[in-house]
Design an enzyme around this catalytic site. Structure first.
Site, PDB file in Angstrom:
ATOM      1  N   GLY A   1      40.972  22.642  52.602  1.00 55.22           N
ATOM      2  CA  GLY A   1      39.883  23.119  51.746  1.00 55.22           C
ATOM      3  C   GLY A   1      40.211  23.055  50.271  1.00 55.22           C
ATOM      4  O   GLY A   1      41.027  22.248  49.809  1.00 55.22           O
TER       5      GLY A   1
ATOM      6  N   GLY B   1      38.818  34.223  33.623  1.00 50.76           N
ATOM      7  CA  GLY B   1      39.343  34.801  34.859  1.00 50.76           C
ATOM      8  C   GLY B   1      40.668  34.096  35.161  1.00 50.76           C
ATOM      9  O   GLY B   1      41.192  33.347  34.312  1.00 50.76           O
TER      10      GLY B   1
ATOM     11  N   HIS C   1      71.566  44.791  42.038  1.00 49.87           N
ATOM     12  CA  HIS C   1      71.697  44.700  40.586  1.00 49.87           C
ATOM     13  C   HIS C   1      72.435  43.419  40.244  1.00 49.87           C
ATOM     14  O   HIS C   1      73.445  43.112  40.885  1.00 49.87           O
ATOM     15  CB  HIS C   1      72.482  45.898  40.052  1.00 49.87           C
ATOM     16  CG  HIS C   1      72.750  45.787  38.585  1.00 49.87           C
ATOM     17  ND1 HIS C   1      71.766  46.024  37.641  1.00 49.87           N
ATOM     18  CD2 HIS C   1      73.873  45.443  37.898  1.00 49.87           C
ATOM     19  CE1 HIS C   1      72.275  45.851  36.432  1.00 49.87           C
ATOM     20  NE2 HIS C   1      73.551  45.494  36.557  1.00 49.87           N
TER      21      HIS C   1
ATOM     22  N   ARG D   1      32.341  31.167  41.297  1.00 50.72           N
ATOM     23  CA  ARG D   1      32.102  30.218  42.377  1.00 50.72           C
ATOM     24  C   ARG D   1      30.855  30.611  43.162  1.00 50.72           C
ATOM     25  O   ARG D   1      30.496  31.783  43.216  1.00 50.72           O
ATOM     26  CB  ARG D   1      33.327  30.154  43.313  1.00 50.72           C
ATOM     27  CG  ARG D   1      34.588  29.942  42.532  1.00 50.72           C
ATOM     28  CD  ARG D   1      35.688  29.148  43.122  1.00 50.72           C
ATOM     29  NE  ARG D   1      35.457  28.240  44.191  1.00 50.72           N
ATOM     30  CZ  ARG D   1      35.612  26.913  44.082  1.00 50.72           C
ATOM     31  NH1 ARG D   1      35.914  26.356  42.918  1.00 50.72           N
ATOM     32  NH2 ARG D   1      35.447  26.143  45.139  1.00 50.72           N
TER      33      ARG D   1
ATOM     34  N   ALA E   1      42.559  32.864  48.702  1.00 45.65           N
ATOM     35  CA  ALA E   1      43.011  32.247  49.951  1.00 45.65           C
ATOM     36  C   ALA E   1      43.594  33.296  50.899  1.00 45.65           C
ATOM     37  O   ALA E   1      43.344  33.250  52.108  1.00 45.65           O
ATOM     38  CB  ALA E   1      44.050  31.175  49.643  1.00 45.65           C
TER      39      ALA E   1
ATOM     40  N   GLY F   1      35.315  30.910  30.392  1.00 44.34           N
ATOM     41  CA  GLY F   1      35.638  31.809  31.503  1.00 44.34           C
ATOM     42  C   GLY F   1      37.132  32.094  31.525  1.00 44.34           C
ATOM     43  O   GLY F   1      37.937  31.174  31.691  1.00 44.34           O
TER      44      GLY F   1
ATOM     45  N   ASP G   1      35.525  32.578  51.467  1.00 47.46           N
ATOM     46  CA  ASP G   1      34.695  32.612  50.260  1.00 47.46           C
ATOM     47  C   ASP G   1      33.200  32.776  50.515  1.00 47.46           C
ATOM     48  O   ASP G   1      32.442  33.020  49.577  1.00 47.46           O
ATOM     49  CB  ASP G   1      34.918  31.329  49.432  1.00 47.46           C
ATOM     50  CG  ASP G   1      36.220  31.365  48.637  1.00 47.46           C
ATOM     51  OD1 ASP G   1      37.009  32.314  48.809  1.00 47.46           O
ATOM     52  OD2 ASP G   1      36.456  30.429  47.849  1.00 47.46           O
TER      53      ASP G   1
ATOM     54  N   GLU H   1      35.404  19.654  59.874  1.00 48.73           N
ATOM     55  CA  GLU H   1      35.681  19.547  58.426  1.00 48.73           C
ATOM     56  C   GLU H   1      35.061  18.251  57.905  1.00 48.73           C
ATOM     57  O   GLU H   1      35.303  17.183  58.455  1.00 48.73           O
ATOM     58  CB  GLU H   1      37.196  19.606  58.188  1.00 48.73           C
ATOM     59  CG  GLU H   1      37.637  19.312  56.773  1.00 48.73           C
ATOM     60  CD  GLU H   1      36.986  20.199  55.707  1.00 48.73           C
ATOM     61  OE1 GLU H   1      37.114  21.425  55.770  1.00 48.73           O
ATOM     62  OE2 GLU H   1      36.316  19.636  54.797  1.00 48.73           O
TER      63      GLU H   1
ATOM     64  N   LYS I   1      49.280  25.274  41.077  1.00 49.91           N
ATOM     65  CA  LYS I   1      50.633  25.834  40.921  1.00 49.91           C
ATOM     66  C   LYS I   1      51.645  24.722  40.670  1.00 49.91           C
ATOM     67  O   LYS I   1      52.655  24.940  39.998  1.00 49.91           O
ATOM     68  CB  LYS I   1      51.034  26.675  42.131  1.00 49.91           C
ATOM     69  CG  LYS I   1      50.622  28.123  41.995  1.00 49.91           C
ATOM     70  CD  LYS I   1      49.152  28.276  41.937  1.00 49.91           C
ATOM     71  CE  LYS I   1      48.435  29.275  41.219  1.00 49.91           C
ATOM     72  NZ  LYS I   1      46.988  29.192  41.312  1.00 49.91           N
TER      73      LYS I   1
HETATM   74  C1  LIG Z   1      41.608  26.039  40.629  1.00 46.96           C
HETATM   75  C2  LIG Z   1      41.694  27.080  41.690  1.00 46.96           C
HETATM   76  C3  LIG Z   1      42.868  27.797  41.851  1.00 46.96           C
HETATM   77  C4  LIG Z   1      42.957  28.772  42.841  1.00 46.96           C
HETATM   78  N1  LIG Z   1      44.120  29.451  42.962  1.00 46.96           N
HETATM   79  C5  LIG Z   1      44.237  30.399  43.909  1.00 46.96           C
HETATM   80  C6  LIG Z   1      45.447  31.104  44.065  1.00 46.96           C
HETATM   81  O1  LIG Z   1      46.418  30.880  43.344  1.00 46.96           O
HETATM   82  N2  LIG Z   1      45.523  32.036  45.050  1.00 46.96           N
HETATM   83  C7  LIG Z   1      44.461  32.305  45.869  1.00 46.96           C
HETATM   84  O2  LIG Z   1      44.585  33.157  46.739  1.00 46.96           O
HETATM   85  N3  LIG Z   1      43.288  31.659  45.738  1.00 46.96           N
HETATM   86  C8  LIG Z   1      43.152  30.707  44.782  1.00 46.96           C
HETATM   87  N4  LIG Z   1      41.981  30.023  44.671  1.00 46.96           N
HETATM   88  C9  LIG Z   1      40.865  30.374  45.577  1.00 46.96           C
HETATM   89  C10 LIG Z   1      41.034  29.719  46.957  1.00 46.96           C
HETATM   90  O3  LIG Z   1      41.157  28.338  46.799  1.00 46.96           O
HETATM   91  C11 LIG Z   1      39.841  30.055  47.836  1.00 46.96           C
HETATM   92  O4  LIG Z   1      39.649  31.442  47.885  1.00 46.96           O
HETATM   93  C12 LIG Z   1      40.046  29.538  49.258  1.00 46.96           C
HETATM   94  O5  LIG Z   1      40.204  28.138  49.264  1.00 46.96           O
HETATM   95  C13 LIG Z   1      38.867  29.924  50.143  1.00 46.96           C
HETATM   96  O6  LIG Z   1      39.085  29.455  51.436  1.00 46.96           O
HETATM   97  P1  LIG Z   1      37.856  29.154  52.420  1.00 46.96           P
HETATM   98  O7  LIG Z   1      38.455  28.677  53.688  1.00 46.96           O
HETATM   99  O8  LIG Z   1      36.947  30.306  52.458  1.00 46.96           O
HETATM  100  O9  LIG Z   1      37.028  27.998  51.729  1.00 46.96           O
HETATM  101  P2  LIG Z   1      37.372  26.581  51.119  1.00 46.96           P
HETATM  102  O10 LIG Z   1      38.774  26.458  50.700  1.00 46.96           O
HETATM  103  O11 LIG Z   1      36.296  26.320  50.129  1.00 46.96           O
HETATM  104  O12 LIG Z   1      37.193  25.602  52.355  1.00 46.96           O
HETATM  105  C14 LIG Z   1      35.963  25.366  52.934  1.00 46.96           C
HETATM  106  C15 LIG Z   1      36.034  24.048  53.674  1.00 46.96           C
HETATM  107  O13 LIG Z   1      34.848  23.877  54.393  1.00 46.96           O
HETATM  108  C16 LIG Z   1      34.415  22.522  54.288  1.00 46.96           C
HETATM  109  N5  LIG Z   1      32.968  22.534  54.530  1.00 46.96           N
HETATM  110  C17 LIG Z   1      32.016  23.158  53.791  1.00 46.96           C
HETATM  111  N6  LIG Z   1      30.811  23.018  54.379  1.00 46.96           N
HETATM  112  C18 LIG Z   1      31.012  22.293  55.503  1.00 46.96           C
HETATM  113  C19 LIG Z   1      30.156  21.840  56.547  1.00 46.96           C
HETATM  114  N7  LIG Z   1      28.848  22.107  56.528  1.00 46.96           N
HETATM  115  N8  LIG Z   1      30.711  21.128  57.550  1.00 46.96           N
HETATM  116  C20 LIG Z   1      32.043  20.858  57.577  1.00 46.96           C
HETATM  117  N9  LIG Z   1      32.898  21.261  56.618  1.00 46.96           N
HETATM  118  C21 LIG Z   1      32.387  21.980  55.606  1.00 46.96           C
HETATM  119  C22 LIG Z   1      34.826  22.116  52.899  1.00 46.96           C
HETATM  120  O14 LIG Z   1      34.961  20.711  52.798  1.00 46.96           O
HETATM  121  C23 LIG Z   1      36.159  22.845  52.748  1.00 46.96           C
HETATM  122  O15 LIG Z   1      37.232  22.047  53.158  1.00 46.96           O
HETATM  123  C24 LIG Z   1      41.848  29.036  43.691  1.00 46.96           C
HETATM  124  C25 LIG Z   1      40.667  28.314  43.538  1.00 46.96           C
HETATM  125  C26 LIG Z   1      40.585  27.349  42.556  1.00 46.96           C
HETATM  126  C27 LIG Z   1      39.312  26.591  42.410  1.00 46.96           C
END
Ligand SMILES: Cc1cc2nc3c(=O)[nH]c(=O)nc-3n(C[C@H](O)[C@H](O)[C@H](O)COP(=O)(O)OP(=O)(O)OC[C@H]3O[C@@H](n4cnc5c(N)ncnc54)[C@H](O)[C@@H]3O)c2cc1C
Length: 463
Positions: free
Chosen positions: A41, A179, A442, A269, A316, A177, A308, A35, A52
Site C-alpha cells: 500500500g 503535519g 549508562h 488524506r 500504519a 501543511g 485509513d 490488490e 524514512k
Molecule cells: C508520505 C507518507 C509518510 C507516512 N509515514 C508514516 C509513518 O512514518 N508511520 C506511519 O505509521 N504511517 C505513515 N504514513 C501513513 C500510512 O502510510 C498509512 O496510514 C497506511 O498506509 C494505511 O494503511 P491502509 O492499509 O489502511 O491503506 P493503504 O496503505 O492506503 O493501502 C490501501 C491499499 O488498497 C489498495 N486498493 C484501494 N482500493 C482498492 C480496490 N478497490 N481494489 C483493490 N485494491 C484497492 C491500494 O492500491 C492500496 O495498496 C505515511 C503516509 C504518507 C503518505
C-alpha cells in the site's frame, strides 16, 4: 466456509490488508487479498518506508560538517539526489517483496485487480469475476486530499506521492501543511539545500503535538533556515513556465506572495470509500470514513473496515492493530482489548524527532482532564552530550491522584524509539516509580526517560 471461496476476503493489500491476511493465515483461515496495485500500500510504496529512507540519507548528508570537524575533506560537489531517490525505491521494493513472501508463507492468496463489493459476501473485479468470502475486510486506504485551486499535476503541484517519486529536487519549494508529512519533507528538502517555505493554517507546526515539544523543533528549523508561516493560509496559486506563485494570507489579513519551483500540498488524506460498493450493502460513511465497532465491525455482520478508511489516526501501526482486532474477532478468538486511543504512539522523523502518546497539555486542558507534569532535559543524560544530541526533553503528564501516565511527549534524538518504554509503562499499568526504579544502562538516552519518571517522584538525580 461452506459455499464461500474464502473465509476472509480482503480488499486492499496495504498495512491493514496484508496484516489481516497474514493474521488470518496464522489462525488457519483461508484468506485472499485483492490488490489493484502493489501490496504494501501507501506505507511501503509511497509513504512510511521510502520517506524514512530519504530521511536517513538526508541525516547522513547533514552530518558532513561533523566529518569535516574530524579533519576530513568531504567534497559535496558530486552530490546527486538521483542516488538518494534510487536507494529509497530499493528500500520499498525490498519490503514489498518481503510482504509478498509473508503472504505466501501464510498461504494467503493475492488477487490482482480492483475490487468492488457487490453483495454481503461478494466482491466483483473489473473483469466481471465474482469472488465470495464468509467475511469481508475493507482495507482500501486513503489518497492525498486535494484542495480546490491547488489540484495536483505532479509536476509543479505535488502530492506526497509526487514528492516521494521526485528524482530531482527543486531549488525552492513551498510546503503546504505542517503535519508530520509536511515536516518530514521540510526536513529532507532543507537538508539537501532546497529553500523551504512551510505554511500552516494553525498556530504552530505539528499542531496536534505538545506545544513545548514543537517549540524545540521550530527553533531547530528556524536555525536551519526553514521559513515557517504559521496561522497562515494559501489563498490562491498561479502556475507559470518557471514555477508557481502562491498568495499567502495571515490571520490579520496581510497577504504575501511566495514563488517557488514546486509546491507540495500535504493537508491531509481522503479515505478511499467512494466507488467501492458500500451502498450495495448499506454501509454508511461519516465524512468519508466508515463507522465501526470495537473490533472494527461495520454495521453489516461479517464485513469489517480497517486502517485509513476508519476515523482513527491515519497511521500504519493503527492499521496493523485494527487488522488484528478484526481478524481475531471474526475467528472467534478472544481479541486483544480494543484500540486505546491514548496509547497510540505518534512519531515525526526529523531532527530533533518528536514522539508522543496520550494527551498533550493543550488537549488535557481543553478536555478539563486534571493532570500534573514533570520533565527531564536530554542534556542531563550523559550520552546526549557525548553524541552531541543534547537538545530536547522527556515530558510526562500524569494523574495527580493515581499517578497514572496520561501522556508522554519526547522531543530529541531517537524520540521515536524511546517513546515505547513509556508506552509499555502505560500499557502494563506501571507507575512512574516502577520505571524510575528500574536500572537503565549508562550511558543511554533512555536514562532521560528514567529521570523524567524520577522527576514525577521528585528525585531526578542528574539535574
Ligand atoms: C508520505 C507518507 C509518510 C507516512 N509515514 C508514516 C509513518 O512514518 N508511520 C506511519 O505509521 N504511517 C505513515 N504514513 C501513513 C500510512 O502510510 C498509512 O496510514 C497506511 O498506509 C494505511 O494503511 P491502509 O492499509 O489502511 O491503506 P493503504 O496503505 O492506503 O493501502 C490501501 C491499499 O488498497 C489498495 N486498493 C484501494 N482500493 C482498492 C480496490 N478497490 N481494489 C483493490 N485494491 C484497492 C491500494 O492500491 C492500496 O495498496 C505515511 C503516509 C504518507 C503518505
Amino acid at each position: 466456509m461452506a459455499g464461500f471461496d474464502y473465509d476472509v476476503l480482503i480488499i486492499g493489500g496495504g498495512p491493514g490488508g496484508y496484516v489481516a491476511g497474514i493474521r488470518a493465515g496464522q489462525l488457519g483461515l483461508k484468506a485472499a487479498v485483492i490488490e489493484r496495485d502493489k501490496v504494501g500500500g501507501v506505507c511501503l510504496n509511497v509513504g512510511c518506508i521510502p520517506s524514512k529512507a530519504l530521511i536517513h540519507q538526508a541525516e547522513l548528508f547533514r552530518s558532513i560538517p561533523n566529518l569535516r570537524d574530524m579533519g576530513l575533506a568531504v567534497d559535496t560537489a558530486g552530490f546527486d539526489y538521483t542516488h538518494v531517490f534510487d536507494k529509497s525505491r530499493k528500500a520499498s521494493d525490498t519490503l514489498v517483496k518481503g510482504v509478498q513472501f509473508l503472504l505466501k508463507k501464510n498461504k494467503v492468496e493475492t488477487i490482482v485487480g480492483e475490487g468492488t463489493i457487490s453483495g454481503k459476501n461478494e466482491v466483483s473485479l473489473k473483469d466481471g469475476k465474482k469472488i465470495t468470502g464468509k467475511n469481508l475486510v475493507i482495507a482500501t486506504g486513503s489518497r492525498p486530499r486535494v484542495i480546490p485551486g491547488f489540484e495536483f499535476d505532479e509536476k509543479q503541484v505535488l502530492s506526497s506521492t509526487g514528492a516521494i517519486m521526485l528524482p530531482k529536487l527543486p531549488r525552492k519549494a513551498i510546503i503546504l501543511g505542517a503535519g508530520a508529512i509536511g515536516v518530514e519533507f521540510s526536513h529532507v528538502f532543507n537538508a539537501f539545500g532546497v529553500e523551504v517555505h512551510l505554511v500552516e493554517m494553525l498556530d504552530r507546526i505539528l499542531p496536534i503535538e505538545d506545544a513545548e515539544a514543537v517549540q524545540v523543533l521550530a527553533r531547530a528549523f528556524q536555525k536551519r533556515g526553514v521559513q515557517m508561516y504559521t496561522g497562515t493560509k494559501a489563498v490562491s496559486m498561479q502556475k507559470g513556465a518557471g514555477g508557481v506563485s502562491v498568495v499567502l494570507e495571515d490571520k490579520s489579513g496581510t497577504r504575501k506572495t511566495v514563488e517557488a519551483d514546486q509546491i507540495l500540498v500535504v493537508v491531509g488524506r481522503t479515505p478511499n470509500t467512494d466507488g467501492i460498493g458500500l451502498e450495495k450493502v448499506g454501509i454508511p460513511t461519516e465524512r468519508g470514513f466508515i463507522p465501526v465497532g470495537d473490533f472494527n465491525q461495520t454495521r453489516v455482520p461479517g464485513i469489517y473496515a480497517i486502517g485509513d478508511v476508519v476515523n482513527t489516526p491515519l497511521l500504519a501501526h493503527v492499521a496493523f492493530k485494527e487488522a488484528e482486532l478484526a481478524v481475531e474477532h471474526m475467528a472467534g478468538k478472544s481479541p486483544h482489548p480494543r484500540l486505546d486511543l491514548l496509547s497510540i504512539p505518534s512519531a515525526t522523523y526529523c531532527e530533533p524527532q518528536v514522539a508522543s502518546f496520550g494527551l498533550p497539555e493543550w488537549k488535557a486542558t481543553e478536555q478539563k482532564v486534571a493532570f500534573a507534569k514533570a520533565s527531564f532535559p536530554y542534556r542531563g543524560a550523559g550520552k546526549s552530550v557525548a553524541v552531541e544530541q543534547s537538545e530536547g526533553f522527556v515530558k510526562v503528564l500524569y494523574d495527580p491522584k493515581t499517578k497514572e501516565i496520561i501522556g508522554v511527549h519526547i522531543v530529541g534524538a531517537d524520540a521515536t524509539e524511546l517513546i515505547h518504554e513509556m508506552l509499555l509503562g502505560r500499557t502494563a499499568e506501571l507507575l512512574p516509580e516502577d520505571i524510575a526504579e528500574m536500572i537503565h544502562a549508562h550511558p543511554t538516552l533512555s536514562e532521560a526517560v528514567c529521570e523524567a519518571m524520577r522527576a514525577v517522584e521528585g528525585w531526578a538525580i542528574h539535574i
